[in-house]
Enzyme design. Sequence first.
Site, PDB file in Angstrom:
ATOM      1  N   CYS A  49      -0.217  10.201  -3.345  1.00 40.38           N
ATOM      2  CA  CYS A  49      -0.720  10.477  -4.692  1.00 40.38           C
ATOM      3  C   CYS A  49      -1.018   9.125  -5.336  1.00 40.38           C
ATOM      4  O   CYS A  49      -0.961   8.093  -4.682  1.00 40.38           O
ATOM      5  CB  CYS A  49       0.250  11.330  -5.508  1.00 40.38           C
TER       6      CYS A  49
ATOM      7  N   CYS B 112      -3.189  14.503  -4.939  1.00 34.04           N
ATOM      8  CA  CYS B 112      -3.743  14.083  -6.224  1.00 34.04           C
ATOM      9  C   CYS B 112      -5.117  14.743  -6.424  1.00 34.04           C
ATOM     10  O   CYS B 112      -5.541  15.549  -5.615  1.00 34.04           O
ATOM     11  CB  CYS B 112      -3.852  12.560  -6.274  1.00 34.04           C
TER      12      CYS B 112
ATOM     13  N   CYS C 225      -8.220   7.017  -0.650  1.00 34.23           N
ATOM     14  CA  CYS C 225      -7.204   6.834   0.382  1.00 34.23           C
ATOM     15  C   CYS C 225      -7.817   6.180   1.611  1.00 34.23           C
ATOM     16  O   CYS C 225      -8.937   6.502   1.999  1.00 34.23           O
ATOM     17  CB  CYS C 225      -6.604   8.180   0.782  1.00 34.23           C
TER      18      CYS C 225
END
Length: 125
Positions: free
Chosen positions: A11, A85, A93
């Site tokens: 997250c 998230c 990411c």
Amino acid sequence: MFHRPRVLFICVHNSARSQMCEPLLKHYGGDRFDAQSAGLEPGELNPLAVEVMAELGIDISQNQTKSVFDVWKSGEVFEYVIAVCDAESAEKCPIFPGLTNRLHWPFHDPSKLAGAREQQLQKVR
């Protein structure tokens, strides 16, 4: 010995959502998974997450937040990388090496919850 799939929950701050997912998988999955968590911009552990997990008998109060980029730099391989998230943050990411299954399970950010404390706790639960 059997193979334990490695799972990384990500997250934004590694302060609540991913911090909750990691021990929940460990608790309910037992020794069937190797779970970790990290964040895009590590922050401070969210006290609401600590309280909600304590209600389940899981103590995360001493957990430290960590950077997903540090995990990525270590060269670790994960079968599953799960972003918990929002979609925009999930796109930031890193791509992990190996045959990684990238999943996106969006949850609201507890640090952005409004309302009275009990309302916030209910939303985190």
